[in-house]
Structure formats: structure tokens, C-alpha cells
Design a protein around this motif. Structure first.
Motif, PDB file in Angstrom:
ATOM      1  N   PRO A 197     -65.845 -23.245  29.825  1.00 45.99           N
ATOM      2  CA  PRO A 197     -65.412 -22.314  29.116  1.00 45.99           C
ATOM      3  C   PRO A 197     -65.502 -22.619  27.551  1.00 45.99           C
ATOM      4  N   GLN A 198     -65.863 -21.750  26.793  1.00 48.90           N
ATOM      5  CA  GLN A 198     -65.896 -21.833  25.471  1.00 48.90           C
ATOM      6  C   GLN A 198     -64.514 -22.074  24.765  1.00 48.90           C
ATOM      7  N   PRO A 199     -64.407 -23.005  23.939  1.00 51.21           N
ATOM      8  CA  PRO A 199     -63.214 -23.152  23.194  1.00 51.21           C
ATOM      9  C   PRO A 199     -63.023 -21.931  22.133  1.00 51.21           C
ATOM     10  N   PRO A 200     -61.692 -21.591  21.940  1.00 55.02           N
ATOM     11  CA  PRO A 200     -61.454 -20.500  21.110  1.00 55.02           C
ATOM     12  C   PRO A 200     -61.863 -20.575  19.886  1.00 55.02           C
ATOM     13  N   ALA A 201     -61.950 -22.021  18.999  1.00 54.52           N
ATOM     14  CA  ALA A 201     -62.455 -22.387  17.710  1.00 54.52           C
ATOM     15  C   ALA A 201     -62.653 -23.903  17.863  1.00 54.52           C
ATOM     16  N   ALA A 202     -63.516 -24.146  16.665  1.00 50.76           N
ATOM     17  CA  ALA A 202     -63.709 -25.867  16.495  1.00 50.76           C
ATOM     18  C   ALA A 202     -62.246 -26.301  16.397  1.00 50.76           C
ATOM     19  N   GLU A 203     -62.427 -27.469  17.061  1.00 44.38           N
ATOM     20  CA  GLU A 203     -60.927 -28.391  16.902  1.00 44.38           C
ATOM     21  C   GLU A 203     -60.921 -29.203  15.560  1.00 44.38           C
ATOM     22  N   PRO A 204     -59.957 -28.862  14.504  1.00 44.03           N
ATOM     23  CA  PRO A 204     -59.898 -29.713  13.264  1.00 44.03           C
ATOM     24  C   PRO A 204     -59.611 -31.149  13.865  1.00 44.03           C
ATOM     25  N   ARG A 239     -62.875 -43.548  15.428  1.00 41.48           N
ATOM     26  CA  ARG A 239     -61.416 -42.905  15.984  1.00 41.48           C
ATOM     27  C   ARG A 239     -62.108 -42.135  17.367  1.00 41.48           C
ATOM     28  N   ALA A 240     -61.132 -42.362  18.162  1.00 38.49           N
ATOM     29  CA  ALA A 240     -61.308 -41.787  19.528  1.00 38.49           C
ATOM     30  C   ALA A 240     -60.546 -40.522  19.966  1.00 38.49           C
ATOM     31  N   VAL A 241     -61.457 -39.348  20.457  1.00 38.98           N
ATOM     32  CA  VAL A 241     -60.884 -38.302  20.896  1.00 38.98           C
ATOM     33  C   VAL A 241     -60.538 -38.583  22.602  1.00 38.98           C
ATOM     34  N   VAL A 242     -59.375 -38.828  23.120  1.00 36.06           N
ATOM     35  CA  VAL A 242     -59.278 -39.066  24.375  1.00 36.06           C
ATOM     36  C   VAL A 242     -58.839 -37.894  25.215  1.00 36.06           C
ATOM     37  N   GLU A 243     -59.648 -37.728  26.231  1.00 38.39           N
ATOM     38  CA  GLU A 243     -59.312 -36.409  27.091  1.00 38.39           C
ATOM     39  C   GLU A 243     -58.844 -37.474  28.462  1.00 38.39           C
ATOM     40  N   LEU A 244     -57.446 -36.870  28.681  1.00 37.66           N
ATOM     41  CA  LEU A 244     -56.845 -37.320  29.947  1.00 37.66           C
ATOM     42  C   LEU A 244     -57.327 -36.990  31.227  1.00 37.66           C
ATOM     43  N   ALA A 254     -49.032 -46.694  18.827  1.00 38.69           N
ATOM     44  CA  ALA A 254     -48.628 -45.820  17.720  1.00 38.69           C
ATOM     45  C   ALA A 254     -49.639 -46.011  16.542  1.00 38.69           C
ATOM     46  N   ASP A 255     -50.284 -47.334  16.385  1.00 32.41           N
ATOM     47  CA  ASP A 255     -51.199 -47.587  15.218  1.00 32.41           C
ATOM     48  C   ASP A 255     -52.762 -47.451  15.881  1.00 32.41           C
ATOM     49  N   ALA A 256     -52.928 -47.075  16.918  1.00 35.16           N
ATOM     50  CA  ALA A 256     -54.438 -46.875  17.184  1.00 35.16           C
ATOM     51  C   ALA A 256     -54.977 -45.487  16.825  1.00 35.16           C
ATOM     52  N   ASP A 257     -56.053 -45.292  16.738  1.00 34.75           N
ATOM     53  CA  ASP A 257     -56.679 -44.472  16.001  1.00 34.75           C
ATOM     54  C   ASP A 257     -57.166 -43.432  17.296  1.00 34.75           C
ATOM     55  N   LEU A 258     -56.529 -42.892  18.015  1.00 29.40           N
ATOM     56  CA  LEU A 258     -56.504 -42.061  19.161  1.00 29.40           C
ATOM     57  C   LEU A 258     -55.998 -40.674  19.254  1.00 29.40           C
ATOM     58  N   ILE A 259     -56.689 -39.703  19.406  1.00 22.33           N
ATOM     59  CA  ILE A 259     -56.075 -38.504  19.477  1.00 22.33           C
ATOM     60  C   ILE A 259     -56.199 -37.790  20.927  1.00 22.33           C
ATOM     61  N   VAL A 260     -55.451 -37.714  21.620  1.00 27.46           N
ATOM     62  CA  VAL A 260     -55.089 -37.772  23.067  1.00 27.46           C
ATOM     63  C   VAL A 260     -54.660 -36.187  23.360  1.00 27.46           C
ATOM     64  N   GLY A 261     -55.298 -35.766  24.504  1.00 29.84           N
ATOM     65  CA  GLY A 261     -55.034 -34.484  25.013  1.00 29.84           C
ATOM     66  C   GLY A 261     -55.817 -33.978  26.304  1.00 29.84           C
ATOM     67  N   ARG A 262     -55.340 -32.957  26.741  1.00 28.79           N
ATOM     68  CA  ARG A 262     -56.150 -32.380  28.064  1.00 28.79           C
ATOM     69  C   ARG A 262     -56.786 -31.085  27.514  1.00 28.79           C
ATOM     70  N   ARG A 263     -57.943 -30.778  27.530  1.00 25.46           N
ATOM     71  CA  ARG A 263     -58.763 -29.720  27.299  1.00 25.46           C
ATOM     72  C   ARG A 263     -59.593 -29.126  28.303  1.00 25.46           C
ATOM     73  N   PRO A 264     -59.878 -28.067  28.685  1.00 20.58           N
ATOM     74  CA  PRO A 264     -60.934 -27.539  29.852  1.00 20.58           C
ATOM     75  C   PRO A 264     -62.120 -27.495  29.254  1.00 20.58           C
ATOM     76  N   TRP A 265     -62.531 -28.320  28.305  1.00 19.88           N
ATOM     77  CA  TRP A 265     -64.135 -28.452  27.973  1.00 19.88           C
ATOM     78  C   TRP A 265     -64.059 -29.860  27.297  1.00 19.88           C
ATOM     79  N   MET A 266     -65.536 -30.113  27.066  1.00 22.35           N
ATOM     80  CA  MET A 266     -65.805 -31.400  26.346  1.00 22.35           C
ATOM     81  C   MET A 266     -67.125 -31.435  25.600  1.00 22.35           C
ATOM     82  N   GLY A 267     -67.832 -30.466  25.690  1.00 20.13           N
ATOM     83  CA  GLY A 267     -69.130 -30.189  25.326  1.00 20.13           C
ATOM     84  C   GLY A 267     -68.979 -30.271  23.517  1.00 20.13           C
ATOM     85  N   PRO A 268     -68.288 -29.521  22.869  1.00 17.80           N
ATOM     86  CA  PRO A 268     -68.147 -29.621  21.443  1.00 17.80           C
ATOM     87  C   PRO A 268     -67.654 -30.815  20.967  1.00 17.80           C
TER      88      PRO A 268
END
Length: 372
Positions: A197-204, A239-244, A254-268
Motif C-alpha cells: 500500500p502507498q503511505p499517506p505521506a513521506a515519513e519525516p 541511524r536505523a529505521v527499524v521495522e518490528l 535509550a541512547d541508540a539511533d533507532l526509530i522503531v515502529g510497525r508500518r504496512p510498507w517498506m519501499g519508501p
């Protein structure tokens, strides 16, 4: 032609089936998707009509070993309702295979990226990582579904025959298989069959550091990636964007450069990353290779060992240092993977091979051929 898509409803299995279904719909075939509440919006986004699942666990990969009879019931019910000419399902979807046999319908199976079961030719035992065990275990669960459905015993020349359906479509490329590997006749490489699926907008995202995309798979009793992620992305270059994904709760420091989440897409996100770090499951590996991104792999069980070995052999990946590695070695692995020109060039070469394969076209051709 009427087509019933009955894949497992988890994104890694559902999305490729939707890609094939959308191509079949473009060819003016009637396509229905057997979908639970979480999968139905994706089917609609792909322009396909969903058929509701009564038992929402029946098409969950988390229950593939235990819910085969319920899956059979759901697929058989949908067959009676939609009267398809052919079924399209996923690997590990034994209820759909049995329902197709019971109804006398051809069935096309969308596999993973690499072939998990034994090859027909003898290749080095070093690559045969548990392949015979995997086949034996899979056949055990398949046989239980057939027995529950009351079907007569089969007498196949090769044990894997019933799992391959009329056609078995691998979503990778022969370059990811060992040299000289001879696949069963029903098996064909078609390529990624990519849809999401297309994300609604580019993730900041912060732009102070370049990005790595990290996709976590199941551990299967192996080592968690979290200690190594925390070390690799603390005071490092990226910095890492982490998909769970289907993994458990996050364990980010707490001090790691990690942005963690669950998203239904990964391409962008993969588009914006310098590399993809993964346990080596099909979806993140294909997302990386389609975009010419180098891989850093840390496999545990299931397909991860097989696919990681294929990526290393193809020259598109490095292995992440194991548990107990120093933080300096882990940070270096990230930086060196991102900056390696040969690794990137090989990944870009395979991206071209995958794009040239026109995967949805080849897969839809296979479905049309199976129905004749």
C-alpha cells in the motif's frame, strides 16, 4: 476466467498475491481475495474484491501448523461461493492445497524467494541446511489436513509433489540458488511480484545521519538482534529505521539511533536507506534487491538461513557479526556494507535482472496456463 486468491493474510504472503491478482484483473479476469479484517483493506487498495473469512486465524502464518483444517474449511466455503477456475495460494497454505484437490481445481502456489526443500539434483550438503527436515515437517502438517478432509492417500513419485500444486512460483531469481541446483519441473522463478500500500505521506525523518533500514524477523529460538542493533547504532555513522514486523516488543536502548515502529510498507524507507539489515526473510531482501541496496544479514531459522546463504553467494550481502561481537566491529559492518562499491554494484545488477523479469506478467501467465 475466475480466480480465487487464498494466500496467508500476513503482508509478506498477501502482498505478492495481490500483485498477481491485480495483473489478472487488468487482463479482465474476475478475481476474489479470501481476506480477514486486517487483509481486506489491502485487497481493496489493490482493486480486488474481498471475500470475508469467518475464522480470522485460519489464514495467519502464525497458526500454519495448527489451523490447517480450519483453513481448508474457509477455502472450501469460498470455492463454493465464488466458483473459481483456479486457486492462487501461498507456500504453507495447506488447507488451500487440499481444498483445491477436493474440488478438482488447479492451484498455483506463490513461494518465497529461494527454494526451501531438497533439489532434484545432488548439490553440496553444505547448502542443504535442513532442507530434508523442512520437507518432512511440512508434509506432516499437510498430511494431517488431508486426513482431516477425508481424502484418499496419494502415491506420488516425489514426496514434495503435493506441496508444489499445478505450478509453484518462486519470487526470487536463479542467481540466489546454488550453481547446478535442479528445481522440480513444477517450480519456476518469476520474480518479486511486488505490491504494497502507498503511505499517506513521506515519513519525516531526521537528516543528521544517513539511514539504514532494519527489518526484524522471528528468532526461532536464535539470538535476538536487539543487543547488536543497540551497539551498531550507538555513536555510529548511521541511524536505523527499524521495522518490528512479526517480532516481539522493541528493546531499543535509550541512547541508540533507532526509530522503531510497525508500518504496512517498506519501499519508501528502503529508497532512502544506504543498506538493509535483516534476518533475511523474503520481503526485506526483495525490497533491497529491487532497489539495488546492499544487505547485511543475520539469519536465525526457517527460510532465513537459506536466503541469507543465497545472498552471500550472489555477492549482494555481508554477514552481521554474531552475538558477542564488539560494538566497534558491529559499527564497522554497517559502515563497510553501506560504502562497499562492489556490493552495491552487484545489488544494482540483480535489481536489473529482477526488473527485466516482469514478475507479475510471468506469474499471471502461469495462472492462466494452469487453468487450461
Amino acid at each position: 476466467m475466475k480466480v480465487l486468491l487464498c494466500p496467508l493474510n500476513d503482508p509478506g504472503y498477501l502482498y505478492p498475491a495481490l500483485a498477481v491478482g491485480a495483473e489478472l484483473r487488468r487482463r479482465a479476469h474476475t478475481v476474489h481475495v479470501l481476506a480477514g479484517p486486517r487483509a481486506a483493506p489491502a485487497a481493496t487498495a489493490a482493486g480486488l474484491e474481498a471475500v470475508a473469512v469467518v475464522d480470522t486465524t485460519a489464514l495467519s502464518v502464525s497458526h500454519w501448523t495448527a489451523r490447517g483444517p480450519e483453513q481448508y474449511t474457509e477455502v472450501a466455503r469460498a470455492v463454493r461461493r465464488t466458483r473459481p477456475d483456479v486457486l492462487v495460494t501461498s507456500v504453507l497454505c495447506h488447507g488451500a492445497l487440499v481444498a483445491a484437490e477436493a474440488a478438482g481445481l488447479p492451484v498455483v502456489v506463490l513461494g518465497l524467494t529461494a527454494h526451501l526443500w531438497p533439489y532434484r539434483s545432488g548439490i553440496g550438503a553444505a547448502d542443504a541446511r535442513d532442507r530434508t527436515w523442512r520437507l518432512t515437517e511440512t508434509l506432516k502438517h499437510y498430511g494431517a489436513v488431508r486426513e482431516a478432509a477425508g481424502l484418499a492417500p496419494r502415491h506420488d513419485r516425489f514426496p514434495d509433489t503435493p506441496l508444489l500444486g499445478t505450478a509453484f512460483l518462486l519470487r526470487g531469481h536463479p542467481v540466489l540458488e546454488p550453481p547446478g541446483a535442479e528445481l522440480p519441473p513444477a517450480v519456476e522463478h518469476v520474480g518479486p511480484c511486488w505490491w504494497e500500500p502507498q503511505p499517506p505521506a513521506a515519513e519525516p525523518l531526521p537528516d543528521s545521519k544517513p539511514l539504514a533500514y532494519v527489518h526484524l524477523g522471528r528468532t526461532f529460538g536464535g539470538a535476538s538482534l536487539w543487543p547488536r542493533l543497540n551497539a551498531a547504532f550507538t555513536s555510529g555513522t548511521h541511524r536505523a529505521v527499524v521495522e518490528l514486523g512479526r517480532s516481539g516488543d522493541p528493546e531499543a536502548a535509550a541512547d541508540a539511533d533507532l526509530i522503531v515502529g510497525r508500518r504496512p510498507w517498506m519501499g519508501p524507507l528502503v529508497d532512502r536507506a544506504d543498506l538493509v539489515l535483516t534476518n533475511a526473510t523474503s520481503a526485506p531482501v526483495l525490497a533491497a534487491l529491487l532497489r539495488g541496496k546492499p544487505l547485511l544479514v543475520a539469519p536465525n531459522g526457517s527460510e532465513q538461513q537459506v536466503l541469507a546463504a543465497g545472498c552471500l553467494r550472489a555477492g549482494v550481502a555481508r554477514g552481521l557479526p554474531g552475538p558477542g561481537a564488539s560494538a566497534a566491529d558491529l559499527r564497522a559492518a554497517v559502515e563497510e556494507t553501506a560504502r562497499d562499491p562492489e556490493l552495491r554494484a552487484r545489488a544494482q545488477e540483480i535489481a536489473g535482472l529482477l526488473a527485466d523479469g516482469k514478475s507479475e506478467t510471468r506469474a499471471a501467465d502461469a495462472v492462466e496456463s494452469a487453468s487450461h
